[in-house]
Design an enzyme around this catalytic site. Sequence first.
Site, PDB file in Angstrom:
ATOM      1  N   ASN A 246      -4.495   3.155  -5.492  1.00 25.97           N
ATOM      2  CA  ASN A 246      -5.230   2.281  -6.410  1.00 25.97           C
ATOM      3  C   ASN A 246      -6.326   1.501  -5.675  1.00 25.97           C
ATOM      4  OD1 ASN A 246      -3.761   0.428  -4.968  1.00 25.97           O
ATOM      5  ND2 ASN A 246      -2.461  -0.233  -6.670  1.00 25.97           N
TER       6      ASN A 246
ATOM      7  N   GLU B  57      -3.527  -5.674  -3.696  1.00 26.76           N
ATOM      8  CA  GLU B  57      -3.496  -4.854  -4.902  1.00 26.76           C
ATOM      9  C   GLU B  57      -4.673  -5.201  -5.821  1.00 26.76           C
ATOM     10  OE1 GLU B  57      -1.529  -2.418  -4.905  1.00 26.76           O
ATOM     11  OE2 GLU B  57       0.595  -2.914  -5.035  1.00 26.76           O
TER      12      GLU B  57
ATOM     13  N   HIS C  58      -5.916  -0.090  -2.782  1.00 28.37           N
ATOM     14  CA  HIS C  58      -5.482  -1.253  -2.008  1.00 28.37           C
ATOM     15  C   HIS C  58      -5.647  -1.022  -0.512  1.00 28.37           C
ATOM     16  CE1 HIS C  58      -0.974   0.112  -1.997  1.00 28.37           C
ATOM     17  NE2 HIS C  58      -1.478   0.355  -0.809  1.00 28.37           N
TER      18      HIS C  58
ATOM     19  N   ASP D 216       0.571  -5.907   7.237  1.00 33.40           N
ATOM     20  CA  ASP D 216       1.484  -6.359   6.192  1.00 33.40           C
ATOM     21  C   ASP D 216       2.938  -6.074   6.548  1.00 33.40           C
ATOM     22  OD1 ASP D 216       1.166  -3.608   5.999  1.00 33.40           O
ATOM     23  OD2 ASP D 216       0.349  -3.621   3.985  1.00 33.40           O
TER      24      ASP D 216
HETATM   25  C1  GLP Z   1       1.140   1.146   1.846  1.00 34.05           C
HETATM   26  C2  GLP Z   1       0.540   0.265   2.942  1.00 34.05           C
HETATM   27  C3  GLP Z   1      -0.939   0.478   3.089  1.00 34.05           C
HETATM   28  C4  GLP Z   1      -1.238   1.967   3.134  1.00 34.05           C
HETATM   29  C5  GLP Z   1      -0.833   2.585   1.830  1.00 34.05           C
HETATM   30  C6  GLP Z   1      -1.174   4.060   1.706  1.00 34.05           C
HETATM   31  O1  GLP Z   1       1.064   0.568   0.604  1.00 34.05           O
HETATM   32  N1  GLP Z   1       0.791  -1.132   2.742  1.00 34.05           N
HETATM   33  O2  GLP Z   1      -1.409  -0.189   4.249  1.00 34.05           O
HETATM   34  O3  GLP Z   1      -2.599   2.181   3.385  1.00 34.05           O
HETATM   35  O4  GLP Z   1       0.569   2.433   1.731  1.00 34.05           O
HETATM   36  O5  GLP Z   1      -0.170   4.831   2.259  1.00 34.05           O
HETATM   37  P1  GLP Z   1      -0.281   6.359   2.602  1.00 34.05           P
HETATM   38  O6  GLP Z   1      -1.102   6.435   3.851  1.00 34.05           O
HETATM   39  O7  GLP Z   1       1.148   6.781   2.838  1.00 34.05           O
HETATM   40  O8  GLP Z   1      -0.918   7.020   1.448  1.00 34.05           O
END
Ligand code: GLP
Length: 241
Positions: free
Chosen positions: A136, A143, A138, A67
């Site tokens: 959440n 989402e 995702h 992304d």
């Molecule tokens: C962002 C990214 C995701 C990632 C998520 C969790 O939203 N788009 O790909 O998995 O954050 O992030 P973290 O690993 O910092 O908890």
Amino acid sequence: MRIIRAKDYDDMSRKAANIIAAQITMKPDCVLGLATGSTPIGTYKELVAAYENGDLDFSQITTVNLDEYKGITRENDQSYYYFMNDNLFSKVNIRKDYTFLPDGMEPDSKKACEEYDAIIEKVGGQDLQLLGLGHNGHIGFNEPAEVFKYGTHCVDLTESTILANQRFFASYDDVPKQAYTMGIKTIMQAKKILVVVSGKDKAAILKEVVEGPVTPNVQASVLQLHNDVIIVADEDALSLL
Ligand code: GLP
């Protein structure tokens, strides 16, 4: 789903990097689907160390990232393009023109998404897809929703995701409110999926992902339907399972 228990964040990072390293060793010209967020940073550090030791060669690797924020330049240090360069691409012998992310500066969402799907198709899909897990549920920026979206699409980030990302930006207003993300079909077509999860704050959602029903309200629950998913999680993240 196979669950590999790690002691802590560092152990999780080493175990995840070993799985990616095995993939690269077995197929030196493989396509890696890569992820951002704080969780995989340690994994990338381990991969860089393996490269520096002479144990890994990235010269034939192709990467496609999950992304990118919409409306953010590549020079912005919060762009995922910047993140990937900073954490991995600039530190190993990967061919830069074989590393792909959605084009966050393309204002036409339809064009940006179609172009990215065409790239993923052209490179032949991911041999291994690395994923982090949002609070959440995702994956990428898919989402919670009524449905699973298939291909790359533009998403409105939820309030909880914007708030979670706010710590990286100067203010709430600076956090992008939209992003381009691979869809669930694009993620599920990967031959192998590796999920990294760390911390007590992920324990409740990880339980839902693994033990709950498959539902678009918890997008990562769809991974239960894939036949080769490895979750590497630390004890804190696994504490409710
Ligand atoms: C962002 C990214 C995701 C990632 C998520 C969790 O939203 N788009 O790909 O998995 O954050 O992030 P973290 O690993 O910092 O908890």
